[in-house]
Write a protein that holds these residues in place. Structure first.
Motif, PDB file in Angstrom:
ATOM      1  N   PRO A  79       0.770  -1.302  -0.001  1.00 23.08           N
ATOM      2  CA  PRO A  79       0.015   0.091   0.274  1.00 23.08           C
ATOM      3  C   PRO A  79       0.711   1.104   0.077  1.00 23.08           C
ATOM      4  O   PRO A  79       0.512   2.401  -0.054  1.00 23.08           O
ATOM      5  CB  PRO A  79      -0.928  -0.110   1.294  1.00 23.08           C
ATOM      6  N   HIS A  80       2.127   1.129   0.237  1.00 24.67           N
ATOM      7  CA  HIS A  80       2.955   2.299   0.290  1.00 24.67           C
ATOM      8  C   HIS A  80       3.316   2.716  -1.087  1.00 24.67           C
ATOM      9  O   HIS A  80       3.837   3.923  -1.358  1.00 24.67           O
ATOM     10  CB  HIS A  80       4.394   1.952   1.061  1.00 24.67           C
ATOM     11  N   LEU A  81       3.031   1.827  -2.179  1.00 23.55           N
ATOM     12  CA  LEU A  81       3.183   2.284  -3.543  1.00 23.55           C
ATOM     13  C   LEU A  81       1.948   2.955  -4.128  1.00 23.55           C
ATOM     14  O   LEU A  81       1.109   2.010  -4.357  1.00 23.55           O
ATOM     15  CB  LEU A  81       4.024   1.187  -4.396  1.00 23.55           C
ATOM     16  N   LEU A 119       6.145  -6.081  -7.116  1.00 29.32           N
ATOM     17  CA  LEU A 119       6.257  -7.227  -6.434  1.00 29.32           C
ATOM     18  C   LEU A 119       6.888  -8.500  -7.265  1.00 29.32           C
ATOM     19  O   LEU A 119       7.679  -9.317  -6.616  1.00 29.32           O
ATOM     20  CB  LEU A 119       4.870  -7.669  -6.112  1.00 29.32           C
ATOM     21  N   THR A 120       6.461  -8.462  -8.742  1.00 31.39           N
ATOM     22  CA  THR A 120       7.174  -9.386  -9.320  1.00 31.39           C
ATOM     23  C   THR A 120       9.026  -9.351  -9.259  1.00 31.39           C
ATOM     24  O   THR A 120       9.648 -10.521  -9.120  1.00 31.39           O
ATOM     25  CB  THR A 120       6.903  -9.469 -10.945  1.00 31.39           C
ATOM     26  N   VAL A 121       9.340  -8.104  -9.343  1.00 31.80           N
ATOM     27  CA  VAL A 121      10.783  -7.883  -9.257  1.00 31.80           C
ATOM     28  C   VAL A 121      11.223  -8.545  -7.833  1.00 31.80           C
ATOM     29  O   VAL A 121      12.232  -9.169  -7.495  1.00 31.80           O
ATOM     30  CB  VAL A 121      11.068  -6.209  -9.343  1.00 31.80           C
ATOM     31  N   GLU A 153      14.270 -11.896  -4.076  1.00 28.22           N
ATOM     32  CA  GLU A 153      14.151 -12.494  -2.857  1.00 28.22           C
ATOM     33  C   GLU A 153      14.351 -14.293  -2.853  1.00 28.22           C
ATOM     34  O   GLU A 153      15.241 -14.841  -2.375  1.00 28.22           O
ATOM     35  CB  GLU A 153      12.902 -12.571  -2.013  1.00 28.22           C
ATOM     36  N   GLY A 154      13.751 -14.909  -4.130  1.00 31.88           N
ATOM     37  CA  GLY A 154      13.984 -16.349  -4.069  1.00 31.88           C
ATOM     38  C   GLY A 154      13.931 -16.826  -5.626  1.00 31.88           C
ATOM     39  O   GLY A 154      13.779 -17.993  -5.433  1.00 31.88           O
ATOM     40  N   GLY A 155      14.388 -16.026  -6.486  1.00 30.56           N
ATOM     41  CA  GLY A 155      14.590 -16.632  -7.679  1.00 30.56           C
ATOM     42  C   GLY A 155      13.189 -17.055  -8.443  1.00 30.56           C
ATOM     43  O   GLY A 155      13.033 -18.087  -9.172  1.00 30.56           O
ATOM     44  N   MET A 214      10.218  -2.915  -1.044  1.00 32.09           N
ATOM     45  CA  MET A 214       9.710  -2.908  -2.375  1.00 32.09           C
ATOM     46  C   MET A 214       9.806  -1.465  -2.859  1.00 32.09           C
ATOM     47  O   MET A 214       9.266  -0.416  -2.285  1.00 32.09           O
ATOM     48  CB  MET A 214       8.532  -3.516  -2.572  1.00 32.09           C
ATOM     49  N   ARG A 215      10.432  -1.375  -4.077  1.00 28.53           N
ATOM     50  CA  ARG A 215      10.448   0.074  -4.669  1.00 28.53           C
ATOM     51  C   ARG A 215       9.613   0.177  -5.900  1.00 28.53           C
ATOM     52  O   ARG A 215       9.163  -0.754  -6.813  1.00 28.53           O
ATOM     53  CB  ARG A 215      11.874   0.517  -5.098  1.00 28.53           C
TER      54      ARG A 215
END
Ligand SMILES: Cc1ncc(COP(=O)(O)O)c(C=O)c1O
Length: 458
Positions: free
Chosen positions: A354-356, A366-368, A373-375, A436-437
């Protein structure tokens, strides 16, 4: 939470996968312009980009490849596939294509005139693009619950019949066909009820407009009908499928989903009216009508896959595995589209981060993060995929109602343990979403931009 049942298959061949180091993942992301489509699969650990063309074939399908008849015309695999399509779907006319979007291309480039309107519950991106590129207007008329992340409606893929009725009335003479996408991929993999297919057919009939089904996930949809619709629990899935398609005038199909094949598709029709024109076009863009851009062996794999996908042990495991994966996330408060869809779990990007602001594409962000984080590879189905320039606000976009991240589960590929790992990675990102950016687009193509767009982190 529902516990996933054990896999109804055992492993005969293995394909090693490897998780590369975090620093390398970050470098790969940077080089790919933060677009997961541009990362080589060998650098992905768990690939949930799509359930399309990614199925593991059975031993019987692999054996079928050896029966490929590679004659230019009239190969035996074509006749077997034709018989399979007639038997399962009941349509007499059948045109093979090498994938679903070619069936869409053939259809819309043949039957659509500029300015025509095509209503659908929700167009998948290739369907929408094929309508629009031929000058048509693609309208999404899913029921309101289909756009509400937390509505528990059992058939969120249903068509809004009142809106459809109004639309056909207002656009009389300008609607060459109505489509129903089942399950509804862009709306969260949600099913369409048998009752709604009947209702849609009735509205179409009243207005004299043909109804076509986008049948990519026809077996999963039928499984949901059996599980959730009153009076359907004791019916064989095969019978439900037959009834659903008896209500339609034809279908487009990508066999890369419920065909359990790595390539293939088709267009099937009840009526002869369009067939001649479609076949002529097919010869121009795909090949002779008994192979449609495929090798004979591919046609065989497709026919066998269409038969196997109706196995009810398989369907119980398949839909059960995806449900258990999604429910495990929901239990931890992660905002997922509920009820869980058939082939994928969809995370609400805006709710997750929600911050974005929506203009910074939280889904894409989120996909990035999941790769970092986990490949894990997932795909955004939101602002990047469907955003359009806003003519009223130069430099701004009209964004879709939902900004989703789809974690599509390939069929018969990953075990329950793999999905537990994915859930753990998602939880780790969720616990620290501020890391997350936001995302900015720095390059985009004029159509289907999400495949090749390049981004920057904000
Ligand atoms: C609902 C739907 N329709 C059409 C297509 C297009 O199929 P293909 O990728 O085989 O061209 C897809 C593919 O993902 C889909 O999900």
């Amino acid at each position: 939470m529902s516990k996933p049942s054990p896999e109804p298959w055992r492993v005969k061949v293995v394909e090693p996968i490897r998780r590369i180091e975090r620093a390398e993942r970050e470098e790969r992301l940077r080089r790919a312009g933060y677009n997961l489509f541009d990362i080589a699969s060998e650098h992905i650990y768990i690939d949930l980009l799509t359930d399309s063309g990614t199925s593991a074939m059975s031993d019987s399908q692999w054996a079928g490849l050896m029966r490929g008849d590679e004659s230019y015309a009239g190969g035996r695999n074509f006749y077997f596939l034709q018989e399979t399509v007639r038997e399962i779907f009941g349509f007499p006319h059948f045109i093979p294509t090498h994938q679903g979007r070619v069936a869409e291309n053939l259809l819309f480039s043949t039957v659509l005139k500029p300015g025509d309107v095509v209503p659908n519950n929700t167009h998948f991106d290739t369907t929408r693009a094929n309508v629009e590129v031929n000058g048509g207007v693609a309208l999404d008329l899913v029921i309101p619950e289909g756009k509400q992340v937390h509505s528990r409606h059992p058939f969120k893929g249903n068509m809004d019949l009142d809106r459809l009725d109004r639309c056909l009335g207002e656009n009389a003479g300008r609607v060459p066909l109505v489509m129903l996408t089942m399950t509804n991929n862009s709306g969260g993999g949600q099913p369409v009820s048998l009752e709604n297919v009947r209702g849609t057919r009735d509205v179409c009939r009243r207005h004299g407009v043909p109804l076509l089904i986008d049948a990519c996930r026809f077996a999963e949809n039928a499984w949901f009908i059996r599980q959730r619709e009153a009076g359907q629990a004791d019916r064989p899935v095969r019978e439900i499928v037959r009834e659903v398609f008896s209500l339609a005038d034809g279908c487009t199909m990508s066999a890369k989903k419920d065909g359990l094949a790595n390539i293939g598709g088709f267009l099937a029709l009840r009526d002869e009216a369009w067939v001649e024109r479609l076949k002529n076009k097919l010869i121009l863009i795909e090949g002779f009508p008994t192979y449609g851009g495929l090798a004979g062996r591919d046609l065989e794999a497709m026919a066998l896959g269409l038969r196997e996908v109706l196995n009810e042990d398989y369907l119980a495991f398949r839909v059960g595995q995806v449900t258990a994966f999604g429910e495990a996330l929901a239990e931890d408060g992660i905002p997922v589209v509920e009820p869980i869809g058939g082939h994928a779990v969809y995370i609400d990007g805006r709710g997750f981060a929600p911050h974005l602001p929506p203009e910074q594409y939280p889904g894409q962000a989120l996909t990035v993060a999941l790769y970092q984080e986990g490949g894990i590879r997932s795909v955004e189905i939101g602002g990047v995929m469907f955003g359009k320039p806003d003519p009223a606000r130069p430099g701004r976009e009209i964004l879709p109602d939902l900004d989703l991240v789809r974690l599509a589960v390939p069929r018969r590929v990953y075990t329950n343990t793999h999905l537990e790992y994915v859930a753990e990675v998602i939880r780790a990102v969720y616990r620290a979403p501020e890391r997350m950016r936001g995302i900015r687009i720095v390059h985009q193509a004029p159509v289907l931009r999400h495949f090749t767009a390049r981004f920057e982190l904000i």
